[in-house]
Design an enzyme around this catalytic site. Structure first.
Site, mmCIF file in Angstrom:
data_model
loop_
_atom_site.group_PDB
_atom_site.id
_atom_site.type_symbol
_atom_site.label_atom_id
_atom_site.label_comp_id
_atom_site.label_asym_id
_atom_site.label_seq_id
_atom_site.Cartn_x
_atom_site.Cartn_y
_atom_site.Cartn_z
ATOM 1 N N PHE A 113 0.866 -1.178 0.000
ATOM 2 C CA PHE A 113 0.000 0.000 0.000
ATOM 3 C C PHE A 113 0.904 1.229 0.000
ATOM 4 O O PHE A 113 1.700 1.408 0.926
ATOM 5 C CB PHE A 113 -0.858 -0.063 1.269
ATOM 6 C CG PHE A 113 -1.746 1.114 1.540
ATOM 7 C CD1 PHE A 113 -3.049 1.138 1.045
ATOM 8 C CD2 PHE A 113 -1.313 2.172 2.319
ATOM 9 C CE1 PHE A 113 -3.896 2.206 1.334
ATOM 10 C CE2 PHE A 113 -2.149 3.243 2.607
ATOM 11 C CZ PHE A 113 -3.445 3.252 2.116
ATOM 12 N N ARG A 117 -5.420 0.399 11.150
ATOM 13 C CA ARG A 117 -5.042 0.837 12.505
ATOM 14 C C ARG A 117 -5.484 -0.173 13.567
ATOM 15 O O ARG A 117 -4.803 -0.337 14.586
ATOM 16 C CB ARG A 117 -5.612 2.244 12.755
ATOM 17 C CG ARG A 117 -4.854 3.273 11.948
ATOM 18 C CD ARG A 117 -5.517 4.627 11.807
ATOM 19 N NE ARG A 117 -4.718 5.468 10.923
ATOM 20 C CZ ARG A 117 -5.167 6.532 10.277
ATOM 21 N NH1 ARG A 117 -6.424 6.917 10.434
ATOM 22 N NH2 ARG A 117 -4.358 7.236 9.493
ATOM 23 N N GLN A 149 8.116 -6.168 45.697
ATOM 24 C CA GLN A 149 6.956 -5.378 45.302
ATOM 25 C C GLN A 149 7.281 -4.473 44.097
ATOM 26 O O GLN A 149 6.428 -4.239 43.235
ATOM 27 C CB GLN A 149 6.513 -4.525 46.489
ATOM 28 C CG GLN A 149 5.032 -4.340 46.572
ATOM 29 C CD GLN A 149 4.602 -3.624 47.820
ATOM 30 O OE1 GLN A 149 5.262 -2.683 48.290
ATOM 31 N NE2 GLN A 149 3.504 -4.045 48.382
ATOM 32 N N GLY A 189 17.135 -6.130 33.651
ATOM 33 C CA GLY A 189 18.410 -5.450 33.948
ATOM 34 C C GLY A 189 19.325 -5.496 32.728
ATOM 35 O O GLY A 189 18.855 -5.429 31.587
ATOM 36 N N GLY A 190 20.612 -5.707 32.957
ATOM 37 C CA GLY A 190 21.587 -5.738 31.861
ATOM 38 C C GLY A 190 21.255 -6.785 30.808
ATOM 39 O O GLY A 190 21.483 -6.571 29.606
ATOM 40 N N GLU A 214 1.077 3.862 9.786
ATOM 41 C CA GLU A 214 -0.387 3.899 9.636
ATOM 42 C C GLU A 214 -1.008 5.047 10.446
ATOM 43 O O GLU A 214 -2.103 4.930 10.985
ATOM 44 C CB GLU A 214 -1.008 2.527 9.922
ATOM 45 C CG GLU A 214 -0.453 1.487 8.943
ATOM 46 C CD GLU A 214 -1.266 0.250 8.756
ATOM 47 O OE1 GLU A 214 -2.466 0.266 9.035
ATOM 48 O OE2 GLU A 214 -0.682 -0.767 8.308
ATOM 49 N N GLY A 215 -0.265 6.151 10.506
ATOM 50 C CA GLY A 215 -0.701 7.351 11.217
ATOM 51 C C GLY A 215 -0.032 7.420 12.568
ATOM 52 O O GLY A 215 -0.215 6.543 13.420
ATOM 53 N N SER A 274 1.048 8.724 16.406
ATOM 54 C CA SER A 274 0.183 8.936 17.584
ATOM 55 C C SER A 274 -0.412 10.346 17.570
ATOM 56 O O SER A 274 -1.553 10.553 18.009
ATOM 57 C CB SER A 274 0.989 8.723 18.871
ATOM 58 O OG SER A 274 1.417 7.382 18.926
#
Ligand code: CAA
Length: 381
Positions: free
Chosen positions: A123, A243, A279, A339-340, A363-364, A366
């Site tokens: 397209f 989209r 946590q 992490g690493g 596709e456009g 944000s």
């Protein structure tokens, strides 16, 4: 309101998941490194009916709804977002528009092999000076007897190198602005039609992206899709569906990020225990899961509104805007949890981030999605 999928939906999801794990996963890392197009995989996707999912069987498609397409797109993109975008462009940006607006001749000659996956589509709307500002098309198509003669350049064309058939937007009447844009099908190998080098991209590296050039490229008049002057409308309509597909691609990447983060958090020990016990890690995992669910709700809603034949451009823009945003966030959090190790190729999460970023652009962008949503809200007043 019904949040249940049908048996058929679940079967399609399962088929896509099994295919992705068995056929796509094993080569995804190598193809990303080598920027290698997955020709064999695309062929098999066609055999499964995944290249023309929403096209009626009389034109070679699977005759499924948009929900089925989204479920399959999520599973495929979760394993390899490059394969996801190849599938999405063929389904949403090419087959959808040809089925809706193509002549019988076009449906027979072009849609049927595209929907079966025997041929691949692309397209071409964007140009060097017409990206977000897509009405400013410079590519021209002049009539010459029973032909149109195309001149101009397109860029950022997904499947641009590999596609057999290209949908090209070009101006047939400069005086009419975007109402003078038309859509044409250009076959690979047509004289005067060429493509630039494959772009060396940050992510979705195994899909191919390139510019297209048209120099006195003559194509038969019957390759005009719909009518002269309807090309911009055609592009906007197809992009609305596209989209939703990109939202699904983004969800797939986000889900892959969460799964990788969950797994790693149970394997990795620090300060004498699995890091999943902390946590700080749990809150990240909880936020990722919540965002993915919210993105899915928006995306399935957009798909359901489309399947109900109602206006869905605002819903599609919301789905893409949010899903692409959280895909980047989830990939970043997955890297943080690793992490690493998250920063090196040995673990997959660095690819998820590279792949996620483009969903906020193509596709456009944000910014364009926000513009569409805001305009829809103001129009509804
Ligand atoms: N659905 C249907 N129609 C729409 C539409 C939508 N989402 N957005 C705009 N339109 C219509 C408008 O109603 C208007 O129609 P009329 O003139 O007939 O009334 C027409 O389009 C022009 O709209 P505006 O007057 O609002 O023009 P604008 O210039 O202010 O805004 C735009 C247009 C929304 C910014 C549009 O240019 C746009 O969507 N830009 C982004 C383009 C894009 O997504 N490009 C991606 C290319 S594909 C790709 O990414 C590569 C790939 O291979 C995957």
């Amino acid at each position: 309101m019904n949040f249940e999928f049908t048996e058929e939906h679940l079967m399609i999801q399962q088929t896509a998941r099994e295919f992705a794990e068995a056929e796509i996963a094993k080569s995804a890392v190598e193809r990303d490194i080598n920027a290698e197009f997955p020709s064999e995989i695309v062929k098999k996707l066609g055999e499964l009916g995944f290249m023309g999912m929403m096209v009626p069987p009389e034109y070679g498609g699977a005759g499924l709804d948009t929900i089925s397409y989204i479920l399959a797109m999520i599973e495929i993109s979760k394993v390899d977002a490059s394969v996801g975008v190849i599938m999405s462009v063929n389904n949403s940006l090419v087959c959808f528009g040809l089925e809706k607006y193509g002549s019988d001749y076009i449906k027979e000659k072009y849609l049927t092999p595209l929907a079966k996956g025997d041929k691949l589509g692309a397209f071409a709307l964007s140009e060097p000076e017409a990206g977000s500002d897509a009405t400013k098309q410079k590519t021209t198509a002049d009539t010459e007897g029973d032909f149109y003669v195309l001149n101009g350049i397109k860029n950022w064309t997904t499947n641009g190198v590999s596609a057999d058939y290209h949908l090209v937007m070009a101006t047939t009447d400069k005086e009419k602005g975007h109402h003078g844009i038309s859509t044409f099908i250009v076959e690979k190998g047509t004289e005067g039609f060429g493509h630039g080098k494959k772009e060396d991209k940050l992510g979705i590296r195994s899909s191919d992206t390139c510019s297209l050039t048209f120099q006195n490229c003559r194509i038969p008049a019957q390759n005009l899709v719909w009518e002269e002057g309807k090309g911009f409308n055609f592009a906007m309509q197809t992009l609305n569906g596209g989209r939703i597909g990109i939202a699904a691609q983004a969800i797939g990447i986000a889900e892959a990020s969460l799964e990788a983060a969950l797994k790693y958090s149970k394997e990795r020990k620090a300060f004498g225990q699995e890091i999943s016990k902390f946590q700080a890690i749990q809150f990240k995992l909880a936020d990722m899961a919540m965002k993915i669910d919210a993105a899915k709700l928006l995306t399935f809603k957009a798909a359901a509104v489309k399947d109900a034949n109602k206006k869905y451009y605002k819903e599609a823009a919301m789905a893409k805007l949010y899903a692409s945003k959280i895909a980047v966030e989830c990939a970043l959090e997955a890297i943080q949890i690793h992490g690493g190790y998250g920063y090196v190729r040995e673990y997959l999460v660095e690819r998820y981030l590279r792949d996620a970023k483009i969903t906020e652009i193509y596709e456009g962008t944000s910014e364009i999605q926000r513009m569409i949503i805001a305009r829809a809200l103001l129009d509804e007043m």
